[in-house]
Design a protein around this motif. Structure first.
Motif, PDB file in Angstrom:
ATOM      1  N   GLU A  47      37.898 -17.301 -33.659  1.00 58.42           N
ATOM      2  CA  GLU A  47      38.050 -16.817 -34.863  1.00 58.42           C
ATOM      3  C   GLU A  47      38.766 -16.821 -35.501  1.00 58.42           C
ATOM      4  O   GLU A  47      38.540 -16.500 -36.705  1.00 58.42           O
ATOM      5  CB  GLU A  47      37.944 -15.062 -33.956  1.00 58.42           C
ATOM      6  CG  GLU A  47      36.294 -14.617 -33.362  1.00 58.42           C
ATOM      7  CD  GLU A  47      36.496 -13.357 -33.203  1.00 58.42           C
ATOM      8  OE1 GLU A  47      37.466 -12.734 -32.736  1.00 58.42           O
ATOM      9  OE2 GLU A  47      35.661 -13.213 -32.516  1.00 58.42           O
ATOM     10  N   SER A  73      42.260 -16.440 -30.785  1.00 55.43           N
ATOM     11  CA  SER A  73      41.592 -15.814 -30.706  1.00 55.43           C
ATOM     12  C   SER A  73      40.148 -16.257 -30.060  1.00 55.43           C
ATOM     13  O   SER A  73      38.640 -16.284 -30.704  1.00 55.43           O
ATOM     14  CB  SER A  73      40.581 -16.009 -32.688  1.00 55.43           C
ATOM     15  OG  SER A  73      40.925 -17.757 -32.656  1.00 55.43           O
ATOM     16  N   ASN A  75      36.515 -15.955 -28.229  1.00 54.70           N
ATOM     17  CA  ASN A  75      36.161 -14.529 -28.167  1.00 54.70           C
ATOM     18  C   ASN A  75      34.795 -15.630 -27.214  1.00 54.70           C
ATOM     19  O   ASN A  75      33.626 -16.341 -27.925  1.00 54.70           O
ATOM     20  CB  ASN A  75      35.531 -14.160 -29.099  1.00 54.70           C
ATOM     21  CG  ASN A  75      34.360 -12.837 -28.964  1.00 54.70           C
ATOM     22  OD1 ASN A  75      34.185 -12.715 -27.604  1.00 54.70           O
ATOM     23  ND2 ASN A  75      34.360 -12.398 -30.604  1.00 54.70           N
ATOM     24  N   GLU A  79      35.289 -10.575 -21.883  1.00 52.55           N
ATOM     25  CA  GLU A  79      36.739  -9.814 -21.620  1.00 52.55           C
ATOM     26  C   GLU A  79      37.569 -10.611 -20.988  1.00 52.55           C
ATOM     27  O   GLU A  79      39.199 -10.922 -20.887  1.00 52.55           O
ATOM     28  CB  GLU A  79      37.424  -8.218 -21.824  1.00 52.55           C
ATOM     29  CG  GLU A  79      38.439  -7.835 -22.184  1.00 52.55           C
ATOM     30  CD  GLU A  79      39.058  -8.947 -23.307  1.00 52.55           C
ATOM     31  OE1 GLU A  79      40.625  -9.310 -23.505  1.00 52.55           O
ATOM     32  OE2 GLU A  79      38.459  -8.585 -24.300  1.00 52.55           O
ATOM     33  N   ASP A  82      37.481 -14.496 -21.101  1.00 49.37           N
ATOM     34  CA  ASP A  82      38.415 -14.693 -22.511  1.00 49.37           C
ATOM     35  C   ASP A  82      39.791 -14.401 -21.890  1.00 49.37           C
ATOM     36  O   ASP A  82      41.240 -15.380 -22.496  1.00 49.37           O
ATOM     37  CB  ASP A  82      38.675 -13.052 -23.619  1.00 49.37           C
ATOM     38  CG  ASP A  82      36.975 -13.861 -24.681  1.00 49.37           C
ATOM     39  OD1 ASP A  82      36.738 -14.664 -24.344  1.00 49.37           O
ATOM     40  OD2 ASP A  82      37.472 -12.392 -25.074  1.00 49.37           O
TER      41      ASP A  82
END
Length: 178
Positions: A47, A73, A75, A79, A82
Motif C-alpha cells: 500500500e 504496508s 496487505n 492479518e 501479513d
C-alpha cells in the motif's frame, strides 16, 4: 557586447533551458497507485510507494526511477499472513523495511518501454527488467507494467526450483507533473 559575454549568455541560456526540461518531466507519485502481487502462497498488495520519477517519453534514455515500497504496508487480506510475510521467514521487515528499485537504463520498445535497474529486496540486489506503458493526459499520467520476481533469487522462503518460486507483480502508478 564582447564575444566573451555572448558565450557566457549562451551558456547560461543553455543551462537554464536544460534545467527546465528536467523539471517539466519530473513526476510525483499519487496515492492511487496499485502494487499487486500473486504467487502460489500469497496474493495481495503493497500500500505504500514513494520515490522520484524523472521520465521523458520522447527521450527515455534521460529518464530515471528511484522508488521504494514499504514492506510493512503488505496487505494480503489476512492479518496472520501479513504478520508471517513481515517476519524473518519471508521479508524480514525489521532488517529490510523497504524494497527499492533504481533504474540504470530505459529504452523504447514499439509503443512501450523497458526499464532496467537494480531491485533491492531482502538485503539482496539483482538486476531486473520491467516492461511498461506510459499513458499521459492533461498533466496526469500513469505507468503500468508487470513482471515476475523469483523469491529464490532474493533468499526468501524455501526454494523448490518450480514456477511456484516466482511471484507475479502488476503495477499501476498514477503520477502528476510537478
Amino acid at each position: 557586447m564582447s564575444k566573451k559575454r555572448y558565450c557566457i549568455a549562451a551558456f547560461a541560456i543553455f543551462l537554464l533551458s536544460s534545467f527546465s526540461l528536467v523539471l517539466l518531466h519530473d513526476w510525483e507519485i499519487t496515492g492511487e497507485h496499485i502494487i499487486k502481487f500473486e504467487g502460489k502462497y500469497a496474493h495481495g498488495v503493497f500500500e505504500k510507494l514513494s520515490g522520484s520519477i524523472v521520465f521523458d517519453p520522447d527521450h527515455p534514455a534521460t529518464s530515471k526511477f528511484d522508488v521504494e515500497v514499504d514492506v510493512n504496508s503488505i496487505n494480503t487480506g489476512n492479518e496472520l499472513k501479513d504478520k508471517h510475510a513481515r517476519s524473518e521467514k519471508w521479508f524480514d521487515a525489521g532488517r529490510y523495511p523497504v524494497i527499492r528499485f533504481v533504474s540504470s537504463g530505459i529504452s523504447r520498445l514499439d509503443s512501450a518501454y523497458i526499464v532496467r535497474g537494480d531491485l533491492q529486496l531482502h538485503g539482496v540486489t539483482r538486476q531486473i527488467s520491467i516492461p511498461f506503458v506510459f499513458v499521459q493526459d492533461s498533466g496526469k499520467a500513469v505507468f503500468k507494467g508487470s513482471f515476475k520476481v523469483n523469491r529464490g533469487d532474493f533468499g526468501i522462503g524455501k526454494i523448490s526450483g518450480k514456477e511456484s518460486d516466482s511471484t507475479a507483480v502488476v503495477l499501476s502508478v498514477p503520477v502528476i507533473a510537478r
